[in-house]
Design a protein around this motif. Structure first.
Motif, PDB file in Angstrom:
ATOM      1  N   ILE A 149       0.826  -1.208   0.000  1.00  0.00           N
ATOM      2  CA  ILE A 149       0.000   0.000   0.000  1.00  0.00           C
ATOM      3  C   ILE A 149       0.861   1.259   0.000  1.00  0.00           C
ATOM      4  CG2 ILE A 149      -1.601   1.349   1.409  1.00  0.00           C
ATOM      5  CD1 ILE A 149      -2.958  -1.242   2.203  1.00  0.00           C
ATOM      6  N   ASN A 150       1.861   1.267   0.845  1.00  0.00           N
ATOM      7  CA  ASN A 150       2.705   2.457   0.909  1.00  0.00           C
ATOM      8  C   ASN A 150       3.464   2.704  -0.392  1.00  0.00           C
ATOM      9  OD1 ASN A 150       2.166   3.612   3.434  1.00  0.00           O
ATOM     10  ND2 ASN A 150       3.310   1.961   4.446  1.00  0.00           N
ATOM     11  N   SER A 151       3.986   1.634  -0.953  1.00  0.00           N
ATOM     12  CA  SER A 151       4.683   1.807  -2.230  1.00  0.00           C
ATOM     13  C   SER A 151       3.719   2.324  -3.282  1.00  0.00           C
ATOM     14  CB  SER A 151       5.274   0.470  -2.686  1.00  0.00           C
ATOM     15  OG  SER A 151       6.150  -0.020  -1.706  1.00  0.00           O
ATOM     16  N   ALA A 152       2.520   1.783  -3.277  1.00  0.00           N
ATOM     17  CA  ALA A 152       1.531   2.211  -4.270  1.00  0.00           C
ATOM     18  C   ALA A 152       1.228   3.699  -4.113  1.00  0.00           C
ATOM     19  CB  ALA A 152       0.260   1.391  -4.127  1.00  0.00           C
ATOM     20  N   ILE A 153       1.018   4.143  -2.886  1.00  0.00           N
ATOM     21  CA  ILE A 153       0.742   5.570  -2.662  1.00  0.00           C
ATOM     22  C   ILE A 153       1.863   6.424  -3.235  1.00  0.00           C
ATOM     23  CG2 ILE A 153       0.508   7.355  -0.899  1.00  0.00           C
ATOM     24  CD1 ILE A 153      -0.886   5.312   0.865  1.00  0.00           C
ATOM     25  N   ASN A 154       3.092   6.077  -2.868  1.00  0.00           N
ATOM     26  CA  ASN A 154       4.221   6.869  -3.338  1.00  0.00           C
ATOM     27  C   ASN A 154       4.321   6.875  -4.860  1.00  0.00           C
ATOM     28  OD1 ASN A 154       5.208   7.740  -0.838  1.00  0.00           O
ATOM     29  ND2 ASN A 154       6.175   5.757  -0.477  1.00  0.00           N
ATOM     30  N   LEU A 155       4.212   5.699  -5.432  1.00  0.00           N
ATOM     31  CA  LEU A 155       4.437   5.603  -6.876  1.00  0.00           C
ATOM     32  C   LEU A 155       3.284   6.187  -7.671  1.00  0.00           C
ATOM     33  CD1 LEU A 155       6.089   2.083  -6.843  1.00  0.00           C
ATOM     34  CD2 LEU A 155       7.150   4.211  -7.611  1.00  0.00           C
ATOM     35  N   PHE A 156       2.057   5.892  -7.265  1.00  0.00           N
ATOM     36  CA  PHE A 156       0.904   6.478  -7.963  1.00  0.00           C
ATOM     37  C   PHE A 156       0.972   8.012  -7.894  1.00  0.00           C
ATOM     38  CE2 PHE A 156      -2.126   2.601  -7.315  1.00  0.00           C
ATOM     39  CZ  PHE A 156      -1.421   1.918  -8.280  1.00  0.00           C
ATOM     40  N   ALA A 157       1.388   8.525  -6.740  1.00  0.00           N
ATOM     41  CA  ALA A 157       1.459   9.980  -6.595  1.00  0.00           C
ATOM     42  C   ALA A 157       2.528  10.577  -7.515  1.00  0.00           C
ATOM     43  CB  ALA A 157       1.766  10.348  -5.152  1.00  0.00           C
ATOM     44  N   GLN A 158       3.615   9.835  -7.665  1.00  0.00           N
ATOM     45  CA  GLN A 158       4.705  10.348  -8.496  1.00  0.00           C
ATOM     46  C   GLN A 158       4.428  10.205  -9.982  1.00  0.00           C
ATOM     47  OE1 GLN A 158       8.662   8.697  -7.599  1.00  0.00           O
ATOM     48  NE2 GLN A 158       8.051   8.767  -5.458  1.00  0.00           N
ATOM     49  N   THR A 159       4.027   8.995 -10.386  1.00  0.00           N
ATOM     50  CA  THR A 159       3.971   8.717 -11.824  1.00  0.00           C
ATOM     51  C   THR A 159       2.574   8.349 -12.311  1.00  0.00           C
ATOM     52  OG1 THR A 159       4.936   6.615 -11.113  1.00  0.00           O
ATOM     53  CG2 THR A 159       6.346   8.121 -12.330  1.00  0.00           C
ATOM     54  N   LEU A 202      -5.112  23.339   4.228  1.00  0.00           N
ATOM     55  CA  LEU A 202      -3.835  23.960   4.587  1.00  0.00           C
ATOM     56  C   LEU A 202      -3.118  23.215   5.703  1.00  0.00           C
ATOM     57  CD1 LEU A 202      -5.318  27.513   4.326  1.00  0.00           C
ATOM     58  CD2 LEU A 202      -3.457  26.658   2.892  1.00  0.00           C
ATOM     59  N   ASN A 203      -3.787  22.237   6.273  1.00  0.00           N
ATOM     60  CA  ASN A 203      -3.172  21.519   7.393  1.00  0.00           C
ATOM     61  C   ASN A 203      -2.925  20.041   7.142  1.00  0.00           C
ATOM     62  OD1 ASN A 203      -2.901  23.672   9.221  1.00  0.00           O
ATOM     63  ND2 ASN A 203      -5.110  23.577   9.661  1.00  0.00           N
ATOM     64  N   ILE A 204      -3.114  19.582   5.914  1.00  0.00           N
ATOM     65  CA  ILE A 204      -2.938  18.146   5.702  1.00  0.00           C
ATOM     66  C   ILE A 204      -1.476  17.758   5.740  1.00  0.00           C
ATOM     67  CG2 ILE A 204      -5.064  17.811   4.413  1.00  0.00           C
ATOM     68  CD1 ILE A 204      -3.451  17.957   1.876  1.00  0.00           C
ATOM     69  N   GLY A 205      -1.229  16.520   6.160  1.00  0.00           N
ATOM     70  CA  GLY A 205       0.135  16.003   6.279  1.00  0.00           C
ATOM     71  C   GLY A 205       0.656  15.457   4.958  1.00  0.00           C
ATOM     72  N   GLN A 206       1.893  14.986   5.002  1.00  0.00           N
ATOM     73  CA  GLN A 206       2.550  14.498   3.793  1.00  0.00           C
ATOM     74  C   GLN A 206       1.823  13.308   3.176  1.00  0.00           C
ATOM     75  OE1 GLN A 206       4.507  17.246   2.839  1.00  0.00           O
ATOM     76  NE2 GLN A 206       5.158  15.464   1.668  1.00  0.00           N
ATOM     77  N   GLN A 207       1.491  12.364   4.021  1.00  0.00           N
ATOM     78  CA  GLN A 207       0.829  11.142   3.559  1.00  0.00           C
ATOM     79  C   GLN A 207      -0.507  11.465   2.896  1.00  0.00           C
ATOM     80  OE1 GLN A 207       2.122   8.328   3.419  1.00  0.00           O
ATOM     81  NE2 GLN A 207       0.743   6.628   3.951  1.00  0.00           N
ATOM     82  N   GLU A 208      -1.259  12.354   3.526  1.00  0.00           N
ATOM     83  CA  GLU A 208      -2.551  12.733   2.951  1.00  0.00           C
ATOM     84  C   GLU A 208      -2.349  13.443   1.618  1.00  0.00           C
ATOM     85  OE1 GLU A 208      -1.859  13.286   6.122  1.00  0.00           O
ATOM     86  OE2 GLU A 208      -3.265  11.867   7.050  1.00  0.00           O
ATOM     87  N   LYS A 209      -1.365  14.285   1.573  1.00  0.00           N
ATOM     88  CA  LYS A 209      -1.062  14.979   0.317  1.00  0.00           C
ATOM     89  C   LYS A 209      -0.878  13.982  -0.813  1.00  0.00           C
ATOM     90  CE  LYS A 209       1.374  19.384   0.308  1.00  0.00           C
ATOM     91  NZ  LYS A 209       2.686  20.033   0.424  1.00  0.00           N
ATOM     92  N   LYS A 210      -0.061  12.974  -0.545  1.00  0.00           N
ATOM     93  CA  LYS A 210       0.184  11.970  -1.581  1.00  0.00           C
ATOM     94  C   LYS A 210      -1.099  11.258  -1.973  1.00  0.00           C
ATOM     95  CE  LYS A 210       4.999  11.001  -0.467  1.00  0.00           C
ATOM     96  NZ  LYS A 210       5.822  10.122   0.384  1.00  0.00           N
ATOM     97  N   LEU A 211      -1.866  10.884  -0.985  1.00  0.00           N
ATOM     98  CA  LEU A 211      -3.117  10.181  -1.278  1.00  0.00           C
ATOM     99  C   LEU A 211      -4.036  11.021  -2.160  1.00  0.00           C
ATOM    100  CD1 LEU A 211      -4.102   8.360   2.020  1.00  0.00           C
ATOM    101  CD2 LEU A 211      -4.138   7.382  -0.264  1.00  0.00           C
TER     102      LEU A 211
END
Lengths: 173, 173, 173, 173
Positions: free
Chosen positions: D9-19, D87-96
DNA sequence: GATGAATGAGGATTCATTCAT
DNA sequence: AATGAATGAATCCTCATTCAT
């Protein structure tokens, strides 16, 4: 190395030798090997990766041919043995070397110069024989060795012995 | 032969020699020649037709090399001359022969065996010299001739004379 | 620009807008355009080249929208005009911008930030209005502009005027 | 949920967000997660199943953001709070959310309209404030909310407070 | 003679997915 | 739960070739 991987390699050797690297499609290789086309790329990454594998295998075969040299000490015997190599290669090796030669003209890569592997041994032998210009003689020897290999690759001749005798005489061996 | 036709031929020679027949697209040839792609097909019908033209040209060049032989009578002189041929070819010929060699492994065509042209002259010469096995000796001579040509095509060597001397000695010439 | 080239572009706009860049194969584009697949690559080199063309066209469209601004002098009128832009775009522009937005998340390229084009004009206007923090206000203005564009792209709303009034009020325009 | 499942799941979040979703292959996800490719399909059935999981997670996160609203009673406070969310969301939420936005243009699914979740609360608040056109104002509010979210997703800005102040002023909050 | 727009078949490669172990 | 070998459809792209002008 799985069974299917081996089948791919063998099909590639046969087809590349017959129709050349560019002239052989990965789809034909797969069909010939009884394998899905995708598998070629799983195992070798590239069509080129498959070629690299064949080059690697060729190197191995050549090394196997050089190994017996370590046990020979007399320079004349060594040179005799080297000259006989092209005339004694088997069917599989013939195909492999044909692949290499077919590709050599597009790919400028030192690794393609198969016979270069023998150079040190040849030079050393001519020195041991007190030849008055061992470097030139080595070059000539290699040229003739390559001519012989080319002849063998293209003619499947039966009179290897006759040819060898004739060559040995030229080098007083 | 129009100017553009000539440009196509020259581009083809250069590109085929560098990247091989299959590795060279008609579109690159056209671009290099400063010509529309369609024109290649108008003049040579086929990409293969273009290759045929190059083969034809190679044959011409070879015949030009053989012609002087008609005026020589002494067999030793003839053999000497033939052996010297690979060592004296110019840049353009080198490229042409490289093209032929690159293609030789896919196309099994007698016409690709360039040096075969010299066989009759060589055999005749060895007979005139009363060699005790002129047929074998001719074969060996051709093998070595090809080894020499290959060497020249790949090494642009400067010491042609040295190499030639060494070879002549091997045949007592 | 040939007729077929244009057909390709239009098909690409429609399909990319519907199913996204990655989700649209060059073969469907060709079929939709009534054209051979190869032609896409002749004209645009790449699938990506086709996308680049669409981006370029989008820029042109945006510039056409900015042009009338040059003739306006009163800052309030300028800002009003800019705010109205997203609410007045046509069908073709909508599709084009949808393509850009769909692709913006994979491709990190300044050129994707379409509305950035308006920034200088907006900033200049707020300065002319003696706004006490023109930079912040410009940023907010751009954020809202983008929110509006997004809304329009996804809702084909009919009450543009109502929306515009509401927004103008927020900026005292 | 096993450890490996979480890694996927974490890899998917990172990769989907990037590419992007289409731009990310299951094989890269597996590699990044240090897991066999097959496992992805064991756990999520589909590549799409994996995306569904991410959407589900996003919904959870949003609900977590809404929850505190239940305890607030004053409409102005509620609207303030909602405006501050992007304006207050965290990094993980941003990626999602980046993943969701990237996919939103291909997949037409109401569930993609994340901010719609806030609509009832916003409308209710404007009504409580006796706004004279609460429906229009809600729409505008949502548009601006989305503009803000988009800005945050793409700019990792530091002056959240400044932006928020500016927005609050626009709504007299 | 020459161009360049257009074609369509074929090529290498990727990718989601399955399955035996 | 987990692996990794294997598949086959689909994808982007190249290339030789044709044809109207």
């Amino acid at each position: 190395m799985t069974e299917k991987e081996l089948k791919i390699i063998n099909s590639a050797i046969n087809l590349f030798a017959q129709t050349g690297y560019d002239g052989t499609s990965t789809s034909i290789i797969a069909k010939e090997a009884g394998v899905s086309e995708g598998l070629i790329f799983k195992h070798f990454k590239n069509k080129n990766g498959l070629l690299e594998k064949l080059i690697e295998i060729s190197k191995e075969k050549l090394k196997d041919m050089i190994n017996p040299l370590q046990e020979l000490s007399h320079p004349k015997v060594i040179l005799k043995y080297i000259l006989s190599i092209p005339l004694n290669i088997g069917q599989q090796e013939k195909k492999l070397f044909t692949v290499i030669y077919g590709v050599r003209w597009q790919i400028n890569d030192k690794r393609m110069d198969l016979l270069k592997l023998f150079e040190p041994k040849i030079l050393e032998s001519f020195k041991a024989l007190n030849h008055n210009d061992p470097i030139s003689e080595t070059r000539t020897f290699l040229m003739i060795l390559e001519g012989t290999l080319l002849y063998v690759l293209q003619n499947d001749s039966q009179d290897s012995l006759l040819i060898l005798d004739n060559l040995l005489e030229k080098f007083n061996l």
